[in-house]
Motif scaffolding. Sequence first.
Motif: not given
Length: 232
Positions: A60, A62, A210, A214, A217
């Motif tokens: 991912s 992230s 995660r 994300s 992010k």
Amino acid sequence: MKLFQYIRDIIAPQKCYACRREGHFFCPECRTDFSCYDPFCYVCKKASTWFLLHEKCNTSGSLSKVIVYGKYNRTILQKLISDGKYYGKKEVFQDLGRELGRFLSLHHYLQEFDDYIVISVPMHFLRRWKRGYNQSDILTKEIAESLGLRCSTNIIMRRRYTKQQSHLWRSERLQNLAGAFGVKKDDIKYIKNKNIILVDDVVSTGSTLREVASVLKLYGAKEIIGLVVASD
Ligand SMILES: [Zn+2]
Ligand SMILES: [Zn+2]
């Protein structure tokens, strides 16, 4: 509050889960037993310096690393977390939070300390309502206090559970995440261009970590580090 703590300590003093000595849930002599293994990548469980994710494991992108304090299947740590979560002993997480702060500074897992903000993984509101507290919030406050960092326990809101991310296109992913976790407009400024320590109690697959990372992010966070008490 102080009086309440004083009375509680007389009636039911905190005792070390390992040696039964009074004063802590795990005393300084016994705590080395909980975190006695080397840094590893939480995805493949193989050794990795500073708990960094291997390039092939970081799908991912992230999270740069997930720092893990101890193993969940070590009976005492497992019992501490389970008593803290399911039997209302939330003070366990205050002790664990302070210990995580000590662990971070002892091993120098962060380079530029004062540049981080500590954020907790939110709990679904129904579960929180049932339990009366979110253990990640308690950990987050103690970690931030012991390291002298800023923290927030309500930047991220959890609206619902998420679908599996990996099968979705980017646009669908954003929609999926945006629906599951939200950030209030006024709070975006606390995330943008910031390094973040994301705190949870236990990590297994790491999907929640995660997903939250994300979202952070998406709102412009710089580096995001996961920090958990235990991994299975
Ligand atoms: Zn002890
Ligand atoms: Zn790996």
